[in-house]
Every structure is written in structure tokens, then in C-alpha cells.
Design a protein around this motif. Structure first.
Motif, PDB file in Angstrom:
ATOM      1  N   GLU A  27      55.518  22.382  67.320  1.00 27.81           N
ATOM      2  CA  GLU A  27      55.407  23.589  68.146  1.00 27.81           C
ATOM      3  C   GLU A  27      54.318  23.414  69.210  1.00 27.81           C
ATOM      4  O   GLU A  27      54.487  23.805  70.364  1.00 27.81           O
ATOM      5  CB  GLU A  27      55.104  24.792  67.259  1.00 27.81           C
ATOM      6  N   LYS A  28      53.188  22.789  68.814  1.00 23.53           N
ATOM      7  CA  LYS A  28      52.057  22.615  69.733  1.00 23.53           C
ATOM      8  C   LYS A  28      52.013  21.222  70.356  1.00 23.53           C
ATOM      9  O   LYS A  28      51.150  20.945  71.197  1.00 23.53           O
ATOM     10  CB  LYS A  28      50.752  22.894  68.991  1.00 23.53           C
ATOM     11  N   ASN A  29      52.926  20.351  69.912  1.00 27.33           N
ATOM     12  CA  ASN A  29      53.006  18.988  70.431  1.00 27.33           C
ATOM     13  C   ASN A  29      51.668  18.261  70.273  1.00 27.33           C
ATOM     14  O   ASN A  29      51.160  17.637  71.208  1.00 27.33           O
ATOM     15  CB  ASN A  29      53.435  18.995  71.902  1.00 27.33           C
ATOM     16  N   LYS A  30      51.103  18.340  69.044  1.00 24.24           N
ATOM     17  CA  LYS A  30      49.814  17.711  68.776  1.00 24.24           C
ATOM     18  C   LYS A  30      49.836  16.991  67.434  1.00 24.24           C
ATOM     19  O   LYS A  30      50.581  17.357  66.528  1.00 24.24           O
ATOM     20  CB  LYS A  30      48.688  18.753  68.786  1.00 24.24           C
ATOM     21  N   TYR A  31      48.995  15.977  67.340  1.00 23.02           N
ATOM     22  CA  TYR A  31      48.828  15.235  66.098  1.00 23.02           C
ATOM     23  C   TYR A  31      47.881  16.000  65.188  1.00 23.02           C
ATOM     24  O   TYR A  31      46.812  16.444  65.613  1.00 23.02           O
ATOM     25  CB  TYR A  31      48.270  13.847  66.411  1.00 23.02           C
ATOM     26  N   ARG A  32      48.268  16.185  63.931  1.00 27.37           N
ATOM     27  CA  ARG A  32      47.449  16.923  62.980  1.00 27.37           C
ATOM     28  C   ARG A  32      47.403  16.181  61.646  1.00 27.37           C
ATOM     29  O   ARG A  32      48.351  15.483  61.274  1.00 27.37           O
ATOM     30  CB  ARG A  32      48.023  18.330  62.737  1.00 27.37           C
ATOM     31  N   THR A  79      40.661  14.397  74.829  1.00 24.76           N
ATOM     32  CA  THR A  79      40.808  15.322  75.953  1.00 24.76           C
ATOM     33  C   THR A  79      39.613  15.207  76.905  1.00 24.76           C
ATOM     34  O   THR A  79      38.611  14.554  76.603  1.00 24.76           O
ATOM     35  CB  THR A  79      40.914  16.780  75.458  1.00 24.76           C
ATOM     36  N   ASP A 120      52.550  18.251  64.956  1.00 23.60           N
ATOM     37  CA  ASP A 120      52.815  19.685  65.056  1.00 23.60           C
ATOM     38  C   ASP A 120      53.803  19.847  66.198  1.00 23.60           C
ATOM     39  O   ASP A 120      53.447  19.743  67.375  1.00 23.60           O
ATOM     40  CB  ASP A 120      51.522  20.450  65.339  1.00 23.60           C
ATOM     41  N   ARG A 153      54.590  26.682  60.146  1.00 24.83           N
ATOM     42  CA  ARG A 153      54.441  25.569  61.075  1.00 24.83           C
ATOM     43  C   ARG A 153      55.665  24.671  60.981  1.00 24.83           C
ATOM     44  O   ARG A 153      56.271  24.542  59.916  1.00 24.83           O
ATOM     45  CB  ARG A 153      53.176  24.748  60.766  1.00 24.83           C
ATOM     46  N   TRP A 154      56.005  24.052  62.106  1.00 23.64           N
ATOM     47  CA  TRP A 154      57.096  23.092  62.147  1.00 23.64           C
ATOM     48  C   TRP A 154      56.495  21.720  62.429  1.00 23.64           C
ATOM     49  O   TRP A 154      55.847  21.519  63.460  1.00 23.64           O
ATOM     50  CB  TRP A 154      58.104  23.476  63.217  1.00 23.64           C
ATOM     51  N   TYR A 188      63.288  21.840  65.642  1.00 23.25           N
ATOM     52  CA  TYR A 188      62.820  20.858  66.630  1.00 23.25           C
ATOM     53  C   TYR A 188      63.400  19.492  66.306  1.00 23.25           C
ATOM     54  O   TYR A 188      63.573  19.152  65.122  1.00 23.25           O
ATOM     55  CB  TYR A 188      61.292  20.767  66.630  1.00 23.25           C
ATOM     56  N   GLN A 232      50.371  30.508  57.529  1.00 26.04           N
ATOM     57  CA  GLN A 232      51.040  30.336  58.810  1.00 26.04           C
ATOM     58  C   GLN A 232      52.321  29.519  58.625  1.00 26.04           C
ATOM     59  O   GLN A 232      52.380  28.615  57.793  1.00 26.04           O
ATOM     60  CB  GLN A 232      50.143  29.579  59.797  1.00 26.04           C
TER      61      GLN A 232
END
Length: 314
Positions: free
Chosen positions: A188-193, A229, A186, A166-167, A209, A164
Motif C-alpha cells: 500500500e505504501k510501496n516501502k520495505y518493512r 531518503t 508494504d 496491511r497488504w 495488489y 491495522q
């Protein structure tokens, strides 16, 4: 003056010069030509970047004269450095692999023969029986540098055999259980990974970005970036004394130990049920899930699957 003391003083001497001759060394340190030549050889082995200029006005030129001046270490401090270098052998890749090897060679070249012998004996007496890295992480140094410079990058990431694009904005690198990981945003998804470094097949700068400004981020205390969440489940696990020992050896930011009650308390997201069952299975009989029921059911199903592998036809 002992050789190692003279070598250290010569490092100070040439660190302040762009050019020097053999006669300069001989006059400054009151040594013979043969001794000066041997010292030059020792300095080169230590990694001092010298370039020989021939001719009437020749001599030695320091290619990069902005190297650090010598630092004095005690015997125990030198041993500690080699002790640390020994631990790095567990990793196929490190951010500055070539530099580590150079440091070891410089240290060995700068210490007396007797001390070098003691260091080599120490290396023969040290062994770390721990998880070893099995797969190379070719972009480890780049990820580390990009994180320091707060760069956003594009990566090709392989997960479950699928590649994949990913940015991400890398936030640093960390080692755990013999693997390198890269905490990231991340974009693109605005999440911590947290990404496995050995699964990154390509890493290059990107302007897709903008970079985030995270002045409070600390790779050791990074829990604030991971948001709980509404679908997250709270869990509680009872531990024996052995279970407490195992928890202290390895645990994650979404869980904490209540030493008074000998329990693990925390939370997980729905997609992390499998991860939680695998993690808790490592505790064996030293841990018992108290809640939620969902996690208990998932553990039973996983154990049932394992048992089918050992069914014997009679």
C-alpha cells in the motif's frame, strides 16, 4: 547383519513398493517372523506411513510411498542434528514445529541403544543462555510458505495497541534477539518493512495488489531494498575494544564498522532517533556518539528521563 543396518535396507526395500507382506520381508532379509514384526514396529516408530491390510491377500501398504530413502550419517553428524534441535527450544514457535519433533523421534528410533544413550547424555550437558522467545507467532509457517511462493497477503498487525490492516508481500523470516521478524514489502505504501511476527494477528492470501518480482533479493543481504531518503542523517560513533565486540554481536544493515578507527558509521531516518538511542545505550561506556548533534541531544534527554526515575527525596 546388525539391526540398524537391516532397518536401513528395509527402508530402501519398501520405498520402492506400494505393497508388501511379512513373508516378503522374511524372505528378502532372511529373518524370522518375530524379527520381521519387531522391524515393522521399529519402522512405524521412525514415521514410515504403513497401513495394515487384512485378509487372504493382505499385508502392508505404504500410505505415501514417496518418502525420502534413508540417508547415512556419521556419529558426529547425528550429534550435530541433535545439537541444532536443542537450540530450537528457545523458540515457542518455529515454521515446522511438529516436523522438528518428528525428526528427533525418527532419529532416536533409528540409532542403536548405546548411541541413543550418548545423545540423551549430550542433551543433559547442553544449555544455551540466550534470548528466548516470549510470545507465540502463530502465522510463522504461513509467512514462510507465502514468501517462497511470492504471494501477496493481507495481515492484521498490532502496533502500540492499535490494530491495522496491511497488504504485504513477505520476503522471508528471520530470528534475532529471541524474536521472529518478517522482512516485507508494504504494498500500500510501496516501502520495505521489517515486521514483528508475533504482532501479526491474521494472515491470509489477497489479490488486492500484484506480487513484486525481486530476483536479486537475499534475506541476508537485503540492504538494497531500504532506500536512504533526503532527510536521513549520517552518524558516527566511537567504540572501545569492548564496544567493537558488542557491535559484532548485534548490528543492522544501515551501519558498518570501521575497524581501523574503531567507529560505527551509518545513517538513520528521522523517525528512528528513539531506536538509535535505545540501541546505543546498550553499549554503555563502550561507545560515544561523535555526530550528529541531534543524536547526542536525544541521548542526553533519554538519560535525563531515566535519572528522574531514581530521584530520592531527602
Amino acid at each position: 547383519m546388525k539391526k540398524n543396518e537391516r532397518i536401513n535396507q528395509e527402508l530402501f526395500f519398501i520405498n520402492n513398493k506400494k505393497h508388501f507382506t511379512l513373508n516378503d520381508l522374511m524372505a528378502e532379509f532372511k529373518i524370522s517372523k518375530s524379527t520381521a514384526l519387531r522391524d515393522i514396529s521399529s519402522l512405524e516408530k521412525m514415521g514410515v506411513p504403513l497401513y495394515v491390510e487384512y485378509g487372504k491377500y493382505g499385508g502392508y501398504k505404504v500410505v505415501n510411498y514417496n518418502f525420502l530413502p534413508p540417508i547415512y550419517f556419521t556419529d558426529d553428524e547425528v550429534a550435530a542434528l541433535f545439537f541444532s534441535a536443542q537450540m530450537l527450544k528457545f523458540f515457542i514457535s518455529t515454521p515446522f514445529q511438529a516436523e522438528y519433533n518428528t525428526i528427533v523421534n525418527k532419529l532416536l528410533a533409528s540409532i542403536p541403544d548405546e548411541k541413543e544413550k550418548q545423545i540423551r547424555q549430550m542433551q543433559e550437558k547442553l544449555f544455551f543462555n540466550s534470548s528466548q522467545e516470549h510470545k507465540d507467532s502463530p502465522f510463522l509457517k504461513k509467512l514462510f510458505i507465502y514468501s517462497k511462493k511470492k504471494k501477496t497477503i493481507k495481515i492484521v498487525y498490532e502496533k502500540n495497541g492499535v490494530k491495522q490492516n496491511r497488504w504485504i508481500q513477505p520476503l522471508g523470516i528471520q530470528a534475532m534477539d529471541g524474536n521472529w521478524y518478517c522482512p516485507s514489502i508494504d504494498l500500500e505504501k510501496n516501502k520495505y518493512r521489517v515486521l514483528r511476527c508475533d504482532s501479526i494477528l491474521l494472515a491470509e492470501p489477497s489479490s488486492e495488489y500484484p506480487a513484486r518480482d525481486l530476483p536479486d533479493y537475499d534475506i541476508i543481504n537485503n540492504f538494497f531494498l531500504r532506500k536512504k531518503t533526503d532527510k536521513a542523517k549520517d552518524f558516527k560513533v566511537c567504540l572501545t575494544d569492548k564496544g567493537v565486540e558488542k557491535f559484532k554481536k548485534r548490528h543492522y544493515p544501515n551501519m558498518k564498522l570501521n575497524e581501523t578507527e574503531q567507529t560505527i558509521e551509518g545513517w538513520y531516518e528521522p523517525h528512528e532517533v528513539t531506536f538509535m538511542t535505545h540501541y546505543l545505550l546498550e553499549f554503555g561506556s563502550f561507545a560515544k556518539i561523535i555526530s550528529p548533534d541531534e543524536l547526542i541531544v536525544a541521548m542526553k534527554e533519554y538519560l535525563s528521563t531515566l535519572l528522574t526515575q531514581y530521584e530520592i527525596d531527602i
